[in-house]
Design a protein around this motif. Structure first.
Motif, PDB file in Angstrom:
ATOM      1  N   LYS A 158       0.854  -1.192   0.000  1.00  0.00           N
ATOM      2  CA  LYS A 158       0.000   0.000   0.000  1.00  0.00           C
ATOM      3  C   LYS A 158       0.885   1.234   0.000  1.00  0.00           C
ATOM      4  O   LYS A 158       1.978   1.227   0.579  1.00  0.00           O
ATOM      5  N   GLN A 159       0.438   2.272  -0.659  1.00  0.00           N
ATOM      6  CA  GLN A 159       1.141   3.549  -0.691  1.00  0.00           C
ATOM      7  C   GLN A 159       0.346   4.590   0.093  1.00  0.00           C
ATOM      8  O   GLN A 159      -0.878   4.684  -0.055  1.00  0.00           O
ATOM      9  N   PHE A 160       1.051   5.346   0.913  1.00  0.00           N
ATOM     10  CA  PHE A 160       0.433   6.444   1.654  1.00  0.00           C
ATOM     11  C   PHE A 160       1.058   7.750   1.154  1.00  0.00           C
ATOM     12  O   PHE A 160       2.288   7.930   1.241  1.00  0.00           O
ATOM     13  N   ALA A 161       0.229   8.646   0.638  1.00  0.00           N
ATOM     14  CA  ALA A 161       0.726   9.937   0.153  1.00  0.00           C
ATOM     15  C   ALA A 161       0.958  10.855   1.350  1.00  0.00           C
ATOM     16  O   ALA A 161       0.044  11.109   2.140  1.00  0.00           O
ATOM     17  N   ASP A 174      -4.296  -6.202  13.350  1.00  0.00           N
ATOM     18  CA  ASP A 174      -4.007  -5.785  11.980  1.00  0.00           C
ATOM     19  C   ASP A 174      -2.606  -5.172  11.963  1.00  0.00           C
ATOM     20  O   ASP A 174      -2.109  -4.716  13.011  1.00  0.00           O
ATOM     21  N   LEU A 175      -1.999  -5.139  10.792  1.00  0.00           N
ATOM     22  CA  LEU A 175      -0.623  -4.654  10.692  1.00  0.00           C
ATOM     23  C   LEU A 175      -0.500  -3.543   9.653  1.00  0.00           C
ATOM     24  O   LEU A 175      -1.082  -3.630   8.565  1.00  0.00           O
ATOM     25  N   VAL A 176       0.265  -2.531   9.994  1.00  0.00           N
ATOM     26  CA  VAL A 176       0.735  -1.526   9.036  1.00  0.00           C
ATOM     27  C   VAL A 176       2.242  -1.401   9.262  1.00  0.00           C
ATOM     28  O   VAL A 176       2.678  -1.008  10.347  1.00  0.00           O
ATOM     29  N   MET A 177       3.022  -1.743   8.226  1.00  0.00           N
ATOM     30  CA  MET A 177       4.480  -1.775   8.360  1.00  0.00           C
ATOM     31  C   MET A 177       5.088  -0.909   7.252  1.00  0.00           C
ATOM     32  O   MET A 177       5.343  -1.383   6.149  1.00  0.00           O
ATOM     33  N   PRO A 178       5.302   0.384   7.515  1.00  0.00           N
ATOM     34  CA  PRO A 178       5.821   1.277   6.482  1.00  0.00           C
ATOM     35  C   PRO A 178       7.337   1.199   6.350  1.00  0.00           C
ATOM     36  O   PRO A 178       8.044   0.772   7.266  1.00  0.00           O
ATOM     37  N   LEU A 205       5.623  10.301  10.517  1.00  0.00           N
ATOM     38  CA  LEU A 205       4.808   9.328  11.226  1.00  0.00           C
ATOM     39  C   LEU A 205       3.406   9.888  11.497  1.00  0.00           C
ATOM     40  O   LEU A 205       2.401   9.192  11.306  1.00  0.00           O
ATOM     41  N   HIS A 206       3.341  11.135  11.913  1.00  0.00           N
ATOM     42  CA  HIS A 206       2.034  11.732  12.226  1.00  0.00           C
ATOM     43  C   HIS A 206       1.169  11.822  10.974  1.00  0.00           C
ATOM     44  O   HIS A 206      -0.048  11.546  11.032  1.00  0.00           O
ATOM     45  N   GLN A 207       1.766  12.189   9.842  1.00  0.00           N
ATOM     46  CA  GLN A 207       0.999  12.241   8.595  1.00  0.00           C
ATOM     47  C   GLN A 207       0.430  10.867   8.245  1.00  0.00           C
ATOM     48  O   GLN A 207      -0.698  10.756   7.749  1.00  0.00           O
ATOM     49  N   LEU A 208       1.193   9.819   8.490  1.00  0.00           N
ATOM     50  CA  LEU A 208       0.715   8.465   8.229  1.00  0.00           C
ATOM     51  C   LEU A 208      -0.423   8.090   9.176  1.00  0.00           C
ATOM     52  O   LEU A 208      -1.468   7.567   8.744  1.00  0.00           O
ATOM     53  N   ILE A 209      -0.247   8.357  10.453  1.00  0.00           N
ATOM     54  CA  ILE A 209      -1.262   7.979  11.439  1.00  0.00           C
ATOM     55  C   ILE A 209      -2.599   8.654  11.148  1.00  0.00           C
ATOM     56  O   ILE A 209      -3.663   8.045  11.310  1.00  0.00           O
ATOM     57  N   LEU A 210      -2.569   9.888  10.681  1.00  0.00           N
ATOM     58  CA  LEU A 210      -3.803  10.597  10.371  1.00  0.00           C
ATOM     59  C   LEU A 210      -4.593   9.932   9.244  1.00  0.00           C
ATOM     60  O   LEU A 210      -5.796  10.188   9.083  1.00  0.00           O
ATOM     61  N   GLN A 211      -3.943   9.072   8.466  1.00  0.00           N
ATOM     62  CA  GLN A 211      -4.612   8.397   7.348  1.00  0.00           C
ATOM     63  C   GLN A 211      -5.139   7.014   7.713  1.00  0.00           C
ATOM     64  O   GLN A 211      -5.818   6.386   6.898  1.00  0.00           O
ATOM     65  N   LEU A 212      -4.847   6.547   8.909  1.00  0.00           N
ATOM     66  CA  LEU A 212      -5.303   5.230   9.313  1.00  0.00           C
ATOM     67  C   LEU A 212      -6.707   5.307   9.900  1.00  0.00           C
ATOM     68  O   LEU A 212      -7.216   6.381  10.191  1.00  0.00           O
ATOM     69  N   SER A 213      -7.315   4.155  10.082  1.00  0.00           N
ATOM     70  CA  SER A 213      -8.703   4.111  10.537  1.00  0.00           C
ATOM     71  C   SER A 213      -8.808   4.551  11.993  1.00  0.00           C
ATOM     72  O   SER A 213      -7.807   4.831  12.659  1.00  0.00           O
ATOM     73  N   ASP A 214     -10.052   4.577  12.481  1.00  0.00           N
ATOM     74  CA  ASP A 214     -10.302   4.985  13.861  1.00  0.00           C
ATOM     75  C   ASP A 214     -10.041   3.868  14.865  1.00  0.00           C
ATOM     76  O   ASP A 214     -10.275   4.047  16.060  1.00  0.00           O
ATOM     77  N   LYS A 215      -9.572   2.708  14.391  1.00  0.00           N
ATOM     78  CA  LYS A 215      -9.228   1.637  15.319  1.00  0.00           C
ATOM     79  C   LYS A 215      -8.104   2.098  16.250  1.00  0.00           C
ATOM     80  O   LYS A 215      -7.281   2.946  15.874  1.00  0.00           O
TER      81      LYS A 215
END
Length: 292
Positions: free
Chosen positions: A6-9, A54-58, A84-94
């Motif tokens: 997955k790509q995160f902008a 669940d896993l997110v491994m950037p 890191l903060h920019q990435l976290i803001l794109q993740l779900s509310d979990k």
């Protein structure tokens, strides 16, 4: 368990990540690798974890399959916190729990201090908060950091993938099998040669490192529970008198020793995964009970 790409902008470009995301109520484990590694550092652990999380491994910027930053960026430490903060803001509310190894743990500890209302739990592998040094080192640090940029070299080339694996095995003391995901994600074939993917600027010296007092205030700012997993033969500094002092700065710290060197999570996979699962599961259950 299948990891997907997955790509995160983010502000500078794209962060590449390996993810396993489901519609279940499982929390997210955001796993942050170390300097000059990539998300392949955690691949061997993934099958042991995905039943519970669940896993997110950037890949950090300039590492693995992520974009490199511009020619004017030398990857100053605190920019990783912003990334890191920019990435976290794109993740779900979990609920999101951070697991960091080495550099990843240093960054995660600083983010947890800066955003205590969002930090639910932090696992540090081979780290005890952000890196620091004595105040009187600041002048030498500045000079050597600037000079290192003038001496910057392109990453070395290697004759084969096997040569790259053997080189990393000699450095990290990890089996070829467990290093293969990390090395294959971090190298590419160009003609007859193999070249590391990471940005050459990563190997320049930092021009600034925070003082012990700064590190103390950041560590004391961490409100969430923290688990530190330390290798029995890892960095000696993590078993020093200063490390014992650092432990006192945390509000809620548990320290566990496992067999291995700096990459102990790859040398003690079962123990490391069990410690992470136990830590995260208990916190997640407590959070759910509090809501109910």
């Amino acid at each position: 368990m299948v990891l997907q790409e997955k790509q995160f902008a983010v502000r500078f470009g794209n962060l590449a990540a390996q993810v396993c995301l489901t519609d279940s109520p499982k929390p997210i484990l955001l796993m942050l690798h170390g300097w000059q590694d990539n998300s392949g550092s955690f691949e061997p652990l993934a099958p042991l974890l995905t039943e519970h999380v669940d896993l997110v491994m950037p890949d950090w910027p300039g590492h693995g399959l992520s974009d490199h930053k511009g020619a004017d960026s030398f990857y100053p430490f605190f920019d990783y916190v912003d990334d890191l903060h920019q990435l976290i803001l794109q993740l779900s509310d979990k609920p999101i729990f951070l697991v960091g190894h080495s550099l990843g743990a240093l960054v995660a500890s600083c983010w947890s201090a800066a955003f205590p209302e969002r930090a639910k739990g932090l696992v540090m592998i081979e780290a005890l908060g952000p890196m620091s040094e004595r105040d009187d080192k600041v002048v030498d640090r500045l000079r050597h950091g600037v000079e290192s940029r003038l001496k910057m070299k392109v990453p070395r080339t290697l004759p084969s993938l096997d040569a790259a694996l053997k080189l990393r095995r000699g450095i990290n003391k990890v089996s070829i099998e467990d290093l293969t995901p990390l090395v294959t994600r971090g190298i590419q074939q160009v003609g007859e040669e193999w070249r590391w993917r990471h940005d050459a600027k990563l190997k320049t010296d930092s021009i600034y490192r925070m003082s012990t007092h700064h590190a103390e205030h950041l560590i004391k700012g961490i409100q969430c529970p923290v688990l530190a997993i330390i290798g029995e033969d890892g960095y000696p500094e993590l078993r020093s008198p200063l490390a014992e002092q650092r432990k006192e700065w945390f509000k809620n710290l548990t320290v566990e020793m496992v067999e291995g060197t700096h990459h102990c999570h790859l040398q003690s996979q079962q123990k490391t995964a069990a410690l992470i699962i136990d830590f995260v599961t208990k916190l997640h259950l407590t959070m759910r009970d509090d809501v109910n």
